[in-house]
Design a protein around this motif. Structure first.
Motif, PDB file in Angstrom:
ATOM      1  N   GLU A   1      -2.330  -1.933  -3.468  1.00 30.90           N
ATOM      2  CA  GLU A   1      -1.777  -1.277  -2.279  1.00 30.90           C
ATOM      3  C   GLU A   1      -1.251  -2.303  -1.286  1.00 30.90           C
ATOM      4  O   GLU A   1      -1.805  -3.390  -1.144  1.00 30.90           O
ATOM      5  CB  GLU A   1      -2.878  -0.449  -1.601  1.00 30.90           C
TER       6      GLU A   1
ATOM      7  N   GLU B   1      -2.949  15.476  -5.554  1.00 26.81           N
ATOM      8  CA  GLU B   1      -1.823  14.701  -6.086  1.00 26.81           C
ATOM      9  C   GLU B   1      -2.171  13.826  -7.257  1.00 26.81           C
ATOM     10  O   GLU B   1      -3.336  13.590  -7.570  1.00 26.81           O
ATOM     11  CB  GLU B   1      -1.111  13.929  -4.979  1.00 26.81           C
ATOM     12  N   GLU B   2      -1.139  13.367  -7.870  1.00 25.61           N
ATOM     13  CA  GLU B   2      -1.196  12.461  -9.002  1.00 25.61           C
ATOM     14  C   GLU B   2      -1.844  11.145  -8.561  1.00 25.61           C
ATOM     15  O   GLU B   2      -1.572  10.653  -7.465  1.00 25.61           O
ATOM     16  CB  GLU B   2       0.264  12.271  -9.425  1.00 25.61           C
ATOM     17  N   TYR B   3      -2.665  10.559  -9.399  1.00 23.29           N
ATOM     18  CA  TYR B   3      -3.299   9.274  -9.102  1.00 23.29           C
ATOM     19  C   TYR B   3      -2.282   8.149  -9.278  1.00 23.29           C
ATOM     20  O   TYR B   3      -1.565   8.100 -10.273  1.00 23.29           O
ATOM     21  CB  TYR B   3      -4.489   9.059 -10.048  1.00 23.29           C
ATOM     22  N   LEU B   4      -2.227   7.260  -8.292  1.00 23.45           N
ATOM     23  CA  LEU B   4      -1.329   6.101  -8.373  1.00 23.45           C
ATOM     24  C   LEU B   4      -2.167   4.863  -8.656  1.00 23.45           C
ATOM     25  O   LEU B   4      -3.094   4.564  -7.897  1.00 23.45           O
ATOM     26  CB  LEU B   4      -0.578   5.926  -7.053  1.00 23.45           C
TER      27      LEU B   4
ATOM     28  N   ASN C   1     -14.237   5.790   1.263  1.00 27.01           N
ATOM     29  CA  ASN C   1     -13.082   5.365   2.041  1.00 27.01           C
ATOM     30  C   ASN C   1     -13.463   5.252   3.510  1.00 27.01           C
ATOM     31  O   ASN C   1     -14.255   6.038   4.023  1.00 27.01           O
ATOM     32  CB  ASN C   1     -11.948   6.384   1.900  1.00 27.01           C
TER      33      ASN C   1
ATOM     34  N   ILE D   1       2.008   6.087  -0.739  1.00 31.43           N
ATOM     35  CA  ILE D   1       0.728   6.816  -0.758  1.00 31.43           C
ATOM     36  C   ILE D   1       0.645   7.696   0.475  1.00 31.43           C
ATOM     37  O   ILE D   1       0.231   8.847   0.408  1.00 31.43           O
ATOM     38  CB  ILE D   1      -0.465   5.834  -0.774  1.00 31.43           C
ATOM     39  N   GLU D   2       1.027   7.130   1.608  1.00 30.09           N
ATOM     40  CA  GLU D   2       0.975   7.902   2.857  1.00 30.09           C
ATOM     41  C   GLU D   2       1.848   7.224   3.883  1.00 30.09           C
ATOM     42  O   GLU D   2       2.167   6.040   3.773  1.00 30.09           O
ATOM     43  CB  GLU D   2      -0.457   7.957   3.395  1.00 30.09           C
TER      44      GLU D   2
ATOM     45  N   VAL E   1     -11.013  10.240  -3.852  1.00 27.35           N
ATOM     46  CA  VAL E   1     -10.458   9.820  -5.135  1.00 27.35           C
ATOM     47  C   VAL E   1     -11.655   9.689  -6.075  1.00 27.35           C
ATOM     48  O   VAL E   1     -12.564   8.900  -5.803  1.00 27.35           O
ATOM     49  CB  VAL E   1      -9.725   8.459  -5.024  1.00 27.35           C
TER      50      VAL E   1
ATOM     51  N   LYS F   1      -6.728  15.513  -0.841  1.00 23.28           N
ATOM     52  CA  LYS F   1      -6.513  15.095   0.550  1.00 23.28           C
ATOM     53  C   LYS F   1      -6.558  16.264   1.510  1.00 23.28           C
ATOM     54  O   LYS F   1      -5.841  17.247   1.342  1.00 23.28           O
ATOM     55  CB  LYS F   1      -5.140  14.427   0.694  1.00 23.28           C
TER      56      LYS F   1
ATOM     57  N   VAL G   1      -9.746  11.642   2.421  1.00 26.04           N
ATOM     58  CA  VAL G   1      -9.218  11.538   1.063  1.00 26.04           C
ATOM     59  C   VAL G   1     -10.360  11.242   0.100  1.00 26.04           C
ATOM     60  O   VAL G   1     -11.150  10.333   0.334  1.00 26.04           O
ATOM     61  CB  VAL G   1      -8.171  10.408   0.985  1.00 26.04           C
TER      62      VAL G   1
ATOM     63  N   VAL H   1      -7.191  13.125  -7.014  1.00 29.44           N
ATOM     64  CA  VAL H   1      -6.909  12.718  -5.631  1.00 29.44           C
ATOM     65  C   VAL H   1      -6.791  13.983  -4.797  1.00 29.44           C
ATOM     66  O   VAL H   1      -5.914  14.813  -5.038  1.00 29.44           O
ATOM     67  CB  VAL H   1      -5.611  11.897  -5.533  1.00 29.44           C
TER      68      VAL H   1
ATOM     69  N   ALA I   1       3.753  10.067  -4.901  1.00 24.73           N
ATOM     70  CA  ALA I   1       2.984  10.754  -5.950  1.00 24.73           C
ATOM     71  C   ALA I   1       3.414  12.219  -6.009  1.00 24.73           C
ATOM     72  O   ALA I   1       3.649  12.843  -4.975  1.00 24.73           O
ATOM     73  CB  ALA I   1       1.502  10.660  -5.627  1.00 24.73           C
TER      74      ALA I   1
ATOM     75  N   LYS J   1      -0.046  15.936   5.856  1.00 25.28           N
ATOM     76  CA  LYS J   1       0.356  15.336   4.582  1.00 25.28           C
ATOM     77  C   LYS J   1       1.413  16.213   3.912  1.00 25.28           C
ATOM     78  O   LYS J   1       2.309  15.709   3.233  1.00 25.28           O
ATOM     79  CB  LYS J   1      -0.848  15.152   3.670  1.00 25.28           C
TER      80      LYS J   1
ATOM     81  N   LYS K   1      -9.825  -0.572   1.965  1.00 24.04           N
ATOM     82  CA  LYS K   1     -10.178   0.760   2.461  1.00 24.04           C
ATOM     83  C   LYS K   1     -11.626   1.150   2.189  1.00 24.04           C
ATOM     84  O   LYS K   1     -12.216   1.912   2.941  1.00 24.04           O
ATOM     85  CB  LYS K   1      -9.280   1.813   1.796  1.00 24.04           C
TER      86      LYS K   1
HETATM   87  P1  AMP Z   1      -4.530   7.984   2.615  1.00 25.86           P
HETATM   88  O1  AMP Z   1      -5.315   8.475   3.803  1.00 25.86           O
HETATM   89  O2  AMP Z   1      -3.571   8.973   2.073  1.00 25.86           O
HETATM   90  O3  AMP Z   1      -3.970   6.615   2.839  1.00 25.86           O
HETATM   91  O4  AMP Z   1      -5.586   7.680   1.487  1.00 25.86           O
HETATM   92  C1  AMP Z   1      -6.621   6.765   1.681  1.00 25.86           C
HETATM   93  C2  AMP Z   1      -6.794   5.927   0.443  1.00 25.86           C
HETATM   94  O5  AMP Z   1      -7.057   6.754  -0.696  1.00 25.86           O
HETATM   95  C3  AMP Z   1      -5.558   5.135   0.060  1.00 25.86           C
HETATM   96  O6  AMP Z   1      -5.440   3.945   0.744  1.00 25.86           O
HETATM   97  C4  AMP Z   1      -5.809   4.919  -1.411  1.00 25.86           C
HETATM   98  O7  AMP Z   1      -6.715   3.864  -1.617  1.00 25.86           O
HETATM   99  C5  AMP Z   1      -6.457   6.194  -1.836  1.00 25.86           C
HETATM  100  N1  AMP Z   1      -5.407   7.098  -2.347  1.00 25.86           N
HETATM  101  C6  AMP Z   1      -4.721   8.014  -1.643  1.00 25.86           C
HETATM  102  N2  AMP Z   1      -3.824   8.651  -2.418  1.00 25.86           N
HETATM  103  C7  AMP Z   1      -3.924   8.120  -3.646  1.00 25.86           C
HETATM  104  C8  AMP Z   1      -3.267   8.360  -4.907  1.00 25.86           C
HETATM  105  N3  AMP Z   1      -2.339   9.288  -5.042  1.00 25.86           N
HETATM  106  N4  AMP Z   1      -3.644   7.607  -5.951  1.00 25.86           N
HETATM  107  C9  AMP Z   1      -4.612   6.669  -5.823  1.00 25.86           C
HETATM  108  N5  AMP Z   1      -5.279   6.402  -4.684  1.00 25.86           N
HETATM  109  C10 AMP Z   1      -4.949   7.119  -3.598  1.00 25.86           C
END
Ligand code: AMP
Ligand code: GLY
Length: 424
Positions: free
Chosen positions: A192, A185-188, A224, A282-283, A155, A143, A153, A141, A118, A103, A214
């Protein structure tokens, strides 16, 4: 054309299904595969992380194309020996796969390419992590830096839980998946979207957007997971979303990786949040998403093998525009009891043929294997993806859930709200 697919999931089953429908594909092989893929392809019991073994198999088969499905073999560098042997490979090399594998690397590439994401801190101590949590505030958040199959991850509104996850990531021994680093990181906010693009390192061809679910439980509750269901199209998505993401995210990222000397070819997966302040990444993932692939490929009308081969050979610019069905597609994941924390396996699955009998739904296998008496047994957390298409989301959804209702195994769990809001 002889095609070898690497992987074991429902994503690989979906890839094999589309490849088997492509008249250009004369022979289809999969390693290691699962009980469902066995009906479409010849299976080979090869360790998918062993680049030398995969290459030896591809050479022995005389494969014209190898499609690497999951992230683990990509990050492990399985594409390299295949390319060195002169075999076209769909999937990035080890370095470019770091876009998913780390990441922190992804954040660095995004910063270099001015891709909106973010704000974040990469922390190596618990004290740094605590400071970063307080800088952003709740929801937190946190990770895991490395690969974690969608489960790394956290949240949460709970600062203690956020800090505990950060501590677990930082405490990971060097060389293990988290490598002692955590990304805070900052919450988004906002919905999605998963948008996939096929690229040869220069040309970028976006596919149709999909939405994944998810969390393990209805109404986005629970932990998740790798993904519990998906649908496409997204009737609520803003017009021009795909063009915007191509211009602000996908093309700049592909260009940046090429500039760094690590060109990315294969499938670039952008996980996006449509926030009140605009679209944010987000990723990234370096491969097709699971379960989104099950619905995206259900709508693709262009034969798949030629598209993947053009990406592998660097000739995507010569391809005709992709053709899509106007239909909607919905997939519902059936998971084992205890998934994602501690999935139970080894239970017989009933109703697989019944679910497909009238042609309304089709079943894609994930964690399944054939038992001693030829029966199909559960063999993983996510077991099946029951998929259907229809004139609209409501119809596709009804058909997929009709399929789900016919299947049973001990402790089976699924969400009941996949595509529900969008269908309304
Ligand atoms: P990722 O493995 O980074 O995709 O994270 C898995 C899930 O966590 C994402 O699909 C989002 O639902 C949630 N998530 C990850 N990063 C954020 C973020 N910065 N703000 C809010 N939700 C997040
Ligand atoms: N469905 C999420 C993923 O494939 O990462």
């Amino acid at each position: 054309m002889k095609v070898l697919v690497i992987g074991t999931g429902a994503r690989e089953h979906a890839l094999c299904r589309s490849l088997s429908q492509d008249p250009a594909v004369g022979e289809l092989h999969c390693a290691p595969g699962n009980a469902g893929i066995a009906r479409l392809a010849t299976l080979h019991p090869v360790d998918q992380l062993d680049g030398a073994a995969v290459t030896a198999l591809a050479v022995r088969l005389g494969a014209d194309l190898v499609v690497i499905g999951p992230e683990a073999p990509l990050v492990a560098g399985v594409a390299e020996p295949l390319r060195a042997a002169g075999i076209p490979v769909f999937g990035p090399g080890k370095e470019a796969a770091q876009l998913e594998g780390s990441k922190a690397f992804a954040k660095d590439v995004m910063a270099g390419a001015a891709v909106p994401t973010a704000r974040s801190y990469v922390c190596t101590t618990v004290a740094e992590a605590a400071e970063a949590l307080d800088a952003f505030g709740a929801p937190y958040v946190v990770k895991d830096d490395g690969l974690a199959a969608g489960k790394g991850v956290v949240v949460t509104e709970d600062r203690a839980a956020a800090l505990a996850h950060a501590e677990a990531c930082v405490g990971a021994p060097p060389g293990s998946r988290g490598r002692g680093r955590v990304v805070i990181e900052e919450y988004l906010d906002g919905p999605e979207v998963s948008l996939f693009a096929i690229t040869d390192g220069t040309t970028v061809l976006p596919l149709v957007p999909a939405q994944d679910f998810k969390r393990a439980l209805d109404d986005d509750r629970g932990p998740n997971t790798g993904g519990m269901g998906a649908y496409t199209p997204l009737p609520w998505a803003p017009e021009g979303l795909v063009a915007e993401v191509l211009e602000t995210v996908l093309q700049p990222t592909v260009d940046e990786l090429r500039r760094r000397g690590t060109p990315f070819s294969g499938l670039l997966y952008a996980g996006l949040a449509l926030t009140s302040r605009g679209t944010r990444v987000i990723e990234f993932n370096a491969r097709f998403g699971d379960p989104e692939t099950q619905v995206v490929l259900a709508r693709l009308r262009t034969p798949l093998a030629g598209v993947l081969l053009a990406a592998a050979n660097g000739t995507l610019d010569e391809l005709e525009p992709l053709r899509w069905s106007e239909e909607a597609a919905v997939t519902v994941v059936l998971a084992s009891e205890g998934y994602p924390a501690d999935p139970r396996t080894g239970d017989p699955i009933e109703g697989l043929d019944a679910a497909e009998a009238d042609g309304t739904a089709f079943v894609l296998h994930a964690g399944t294997r054939v038992g001693a008496d030829g029966e199909v047994l559960t063999a993983g957390g996510r077991v099946l993806s029951v998929t259907a298409t229809g004139a609209d989301l409501a119809e596709a959804r009804a058909k997929a859930y009709a399929g789900v209702a016919k299947i049973s195994f001990k402790g089976a769990q699924h969400r009941t709200d996949i595509a529900l809001k969008a269908a309304r």
